[in-house]
Scaffold this motif. Sequence first.
Motif, PDB file in Angstrom:
ATOM      1  N   LYS A   1      40.071  36.716  46.809  1.00 48.23           N
ATOM      2  CA  LYS A   1      38.935  36.837  45.894  1.00 48.23           C
ATOM      3  C   LYS A   1      38.717  35.530  45.140  1.00 48.23           C
ATOM      4  O   LYS A   1      37.623  35.248  44.695  1.00 48.23           O
TER       5      LYS A   1
ATOM      6  N   HIS B   1      50.150  44.587  39.105  1.00 48.89           N
ATOM      7  CA  HIS B   1      49.409  43.343  38.818  1.00 48.89           C
ATOM      8  C   HIS B   1      48.839  43.511  37.416  1.00 48.89           C
ATOM      9  O   HIS B   1      48.020  44.392  37.176  1.00 48.89           O
TER      10      HIS B   1
ATOM     11  N   ASP C   1      45.779  38.785  50.325  1.00 49.09           N
ATOM     12  CA  ASP C   1      45.506  39.961  49.519  1.00 49.09           C
ATOM     13  C   ASP C   1      43.998  40.157  49.510  1.00 49.09           C
ATOM     14  O   ASP C   1      43.272  39.271  49.057  1.00 49.09           O
TER      15      ASP C   1
ATOM     16  N   GLU D   1      50.804  37.849  44.939  1.00 50.00           N
ATOM     17  CA  GLU D   1      49.380  37.711  45.284  1.00 50.00           C
ATOM     18  C   GLU D   1      48.712  36.635  44.435  1.00 50.00           C
ATOM     19  O   GLU D   1      47.749  36.911  43.717  1.00 50.00           O
ATOM     20  N   PRO D   2      49.199  35.403  44.463  1.00 48.31           N
ATOM     21  CA  PRO D   2      48.563  34.377  43.639  1.00 48.31           C
ATOM     22  C   PRO D   2      47.207  33.969  44.209  1.00 48.31           C
ATOM     23  O   PRO D   2      47.053  33.848  45.423  1.00 48.31           O
ATOM     24  N   GLY D   3      46.237  33.790  43.345  1.00 49.86           N
ATOM     25  CA  GLY D   3      44.940  33.267  43.755  1.00 49.86           C
ATOM     26  C   GLY D   3      44.723  31.939  43.066  1.00 49.86           C
ATOM     27  O   GLY D   3      44.819  30.866  43.661  1.00 49.86           O
ATOM     28  N   ARG D   4      44.489  32.019  41.758  1.00 51.39           N
ATOM     29  CA  ARG D   4      44.082  30.865  40.960  1.00 51.39           C
ATOM     30  C   ARG D   4      45.055  29.688  41.072  1.00 51.39           C
ATOM     31  O   ARG D   4      44.629  28.548  41.162  1.00 51.39           O
TER      32      ARG D   4
ATOM     33  N   TYR E   1      33.063  33.962  30.646  1.00 53.76           N
ATOM     34  CA  TYR E   1      34.306  34.134  29.866  1.00 53.76           C
ATOM     35  C   TYR E   1      34.447  33.099  28.755  1.00 53.76           C
ATOM     36  O   TYR E   1      35.506  33.026  28.122  1.00 53.76           O
TER      37      TYR E   1
ATOM     38  N   GLY F   1      48.399  36.228  39.148  1.00 49.33           N
ATOM     39  CA  GLY F   1      48.153  36.073  37.718  1.00 49.33           C
ATOM     40  C   GLY F   1      48.718  34.850  37.040  1.00 49.33           C
ATOM     41  O   GLY F   1      48.394  34.599  35.873  1.00 49.33           O
TER      42      GLY F   1
ATOM     43  N   MET G   1      32.052  33.479  43.024  1.00 49.44           N
ATOM     44  CA  MET G   1      31.295  34.235  42.013  1.00 49.44           C
ATOM     45  C   MET G   1      29.859  33.744  41.892  1.00 49.44           C
ATOM     46  O   MET G   1      29.111  34.179  41.021  1.00 49.44           O
TER      47      MET G   1
ATOM     48  N   ALA H   1      45.411  35.602  47.129  1.00 48.54           N
ATOM     49  CA  ALA H   1      44.346  36.501  46.653  1.00 48.54           C
ATOM     50  C   ALA H   1      43.014  35.861  47.002  1.00 48.54           C
ATOM     51  O   ALA H   1      42.541  34.956  46.313  1.00 48.54           O
TER      52      ALA H   1
ATOM     53  N   ILE I   1      40.024  40.032  32.019  1.00 54.01           N
ATOM     54  CA  ILE I   1      40.883  39.864  33.194  1.00 54.01           C
ATOM     55  C   ILE I   1      42.308  40.362  32.952  1.00 54.01           C
ATOM     56  O   ILE I   1      43.226  40.035  33.695  1.00 54.01           O
TER      57      ILE I   1
ATOM     58  N   TYR J   1      37.542  31.189  41.671  1.00 48.05           N
ATOM     59  CA  TYR J   1      36.495  31.958  40.989  1.00 48.05           C
ATOM     60  C   TYR J   1      35.276  31.085  40.699  1.00 48.05           C
ATOM     61  O   TYR J   1      34.615  31.248  39.674  1.00 48.05           O
TER      62      TYR J   1
ATOM     63  N   SER K   1      45.234  38.152  34.963  1.00 51.05           N
ATOM     64  CA  SER K   1      45.020  36.824  35.538  1.00 51.05           C
ATOM     65  C   SER K   1      45.054  35.779  34.422  1.00 51.05           C
ATOM     66  O   SER K   1      44.793  36.083  33.263  1.00 51.05           O
TER      67      SER K   1
ATOM     68  N   ARG L   1      32.008  30.914  35.293  1.00 50.87           N
ATOM     69  CA  ARG L   1      33.108  31.134  34.354  1.00 50.87           C
ATOM     70  C   ARG L   1      32.786  30.734  32.899  1.00 50.87           C
ATOM     71  O   ARG L   1      33.111  31.487  31.993  1.00 50.87           O
TER      72      ARG L   1
HETATM   73  N1  LLP Z   1      46.011  40.616  42.785  1.00 41.45           N
HETATM   74  C1  LLP Z   1      45.124  41.448  42.222  1.00 41.45           C
HETATM   75  C2  LLP Z   1      45.262  42.892  42.468  1.00 41.45           C
HETATM   76  C3  LLP Z   1      44.084  40.948  41.427  1.00 41.45           C
HETATM   77  O1  LLP Z   1      43.213  41.782  40.863  1.00 41.45           O
HETATM   78  C4  LLP Z   1      43.979  39.547  41.200  1.00 41.45           C
HETATM   79  C5  LLP Z   1      42.903  38.987  40.387  1.00 41.45           C
HETATM   80  C6  LLP Z   1      44.916  38.715  41.822  1.00 41.45           C
HETATM   81  C7  LLP Z   1      45.932  39.283  42.595  1.00 41.45           C
HETATM   82  C8  LLP Z   1      44.903  37.219  41.686  1.00 41.45           C
HETATM   83  O2  LLP Z   1      45.064  36.796  40.381  1.00 41.45           O
HETATM   84  P1  LLP Z   1      45.214  35.236  40.082  1.00 41.45           P
HETATM   85  O3  LLP Z   1      46.526  34.765  40.671  1.00 41.45           O
HETATM   86  O4  LLP Z   1      44.062  34.539  40.699  1.00 41.45           O
HETATM   87  O5  LLP Z   1      45.199  35.148  38.605  1.00 41.45           O
HETATM   88  N2  LLP Z   1      37.058  35.959  37.752  1.00 41.45           N
HETATM   89  C9  LLP Z   1      38.128  35.794  36.799  1.00 41.45           C
HETATM   90  C10 LLP Z   1      39.487  36.203  37.371  1.00 41.45           C
HETATM   91  C11 LLP Z   1      39.529  37.601  37.907  1.00 41.45           C
HETATM   92  C12 LLP Z   1      40.875  37.986  38.477  1.00 41.45           C
HETATM   93  C13 LLP Z   1      40.795  39.283  39.189  1.00 41.45           C
HETATM   94  N3  LLP Z   1      41.989  39.694  39.845  1.00 41.45           N
HETATM   95  C14 LLP Z   1      38.144  34.359  36.303  1.00 41.45           C
HETATM   96  O6  LLP Z   1      37.308  33.571  36.721  1.00 41.45           O
HETATM   97  O7  LLP Z   1      38.962  34.001  35.460  1.00 41.45           O
END
Ligand code: LLP
Length: 421
Positions: free
Chosen positions: A60, A199, A79, A275-278, A318, A239, A379, A58, A162, A375, A202, A314
């Motif tokens: 983002k 999804h 993603d 779709e892991p990001g964090r 948050y 997530g 951001m 991910a 989130i 993030y 997060s 962050r």
């Molecule tokens: N896929 C989709 C459709 C998403 O909306 C997201 C995150 C992910 C994957 C990745 O999620 P992760 O694995 O990174 O948890 N700015 C916030 C987090 C926003 C997450 C948005 N969507 C923070 O700093 O905690």
Amino acid sequence: MDHFLYKNGSLHAEDVALSDIAAQVGTPFYVYSTATLERHYKLFTEALSPLPHLVCFAIKSLSNIAVLKVLGDLGAGMDVVSGGEYRRAKAAGVPGSRIVFSGVGKTRDEMRLALEGGVRQFNVESEPELRALSEVATSLAVTAPIALRINPDVDAKTHEKIATGKKENKFGIPIDRARAVYAEAARLPGIDVVGIDVHIGSQLTELEPFEQAFAKVAELTETLRGDGHTIRRLDLGGGLGIPYTRSNEAPPLPLDYGAMIKRTVGHLGCEIEIEPGRLISGNAGLLVSSVIYLKQGEGRDFLIVDAAMNDLARPSMYGAHHDIVPVVEPAPATAAQEFDVVGPVCETGDTFARHRPLTPLGEGDLVAFRSAGAYGAVMASEYNTRPLIPEVLVKGDQFAVIRARPSFDEILNRDTIPAWM
Ligand code: LLP
């Protein structure tokens, strides 16, 4: 585990001393570890094997093209949620066949961009979006592969900003309406249904909400197949949470997450996407900053550092916790001192931590905010006309600036004074 450890009394990123980077690049800056990024990506591919799968980072969470190239070169998918992110993935050399396009408000221009450049699938979030995509694909005489993002109405038990999987959230198609929307998708020209997407949020620190959601996806897969749809891919979103403190947090490991995926949807014969990001980027990055002043307040000591809420949003956004550690390793028995760690921005929200026990610190000392890879840089803003800070990538004993600090001329020259003035 990450690759930010003290060596010879000084905090390193892999084999590079952060103080050396600071001397060359200046503070504040973000620094990422290649070995940590690679390790985290591999944890997911190992956890999902032997199921056919694609781990789509991910972007983002951390979108620097050099970082994307580290992961893309290992075979990762991406993603993306905007035309800008799509362009970044392509610039990192990732083929369209490994790019999944998510997002609740894709524009027709973005659809065209991805259809022309190649895309693995669109994760479609509403009927209007589905119809728009059908029109765009038909006008280009191509077919758009799609999954519908289902909103399973599951509580992700995470921060409300989130959480995305409850029916009151803006995301996805209510699961009760899924059959009707799949039927419409099957009728529309230019649309090829390939799977289901979900999804739910997060920074999830338990597996149970995922399991609830994936069980609903499994049931829906059977129902839709019964209706005659080809469901060959399941995109299970991102997530999975990370530990933000070193001591008392133990979110589930990718291996347990993978086992749960196999248990809930493994029998369906689908290709699995996640779709892991964090989890990939979060603990692969630090924000390094220096102390500008130590200011005695009323019953508290303010540590005023040169990073601020515009660099790492962050905590102010948050109430998030980031561990803060000194770059010079404290002597073992050093007594802690409490600080309010704040940035120079002109609002009280620019506070990273209150009453945080740290080793004694003073002007010029370097500190690192941990778990800042996800993030963080993405951001950042230029609030208070503070330039976006550099990003540095480390690999072994090498480091490179992967985004330079802009000059003030570059920043000021983006503004224009209208001719009538
Ligand atoms: N896929 C989709 C459709 C998403 O909306 C997201 C995150 C992910 C994957 C990745 O999620 P992760 O694995 O990174 O948890 N700015 C916030 C987090 C926003 C997450 C948005 N969507 C923070 O700093 O905690």
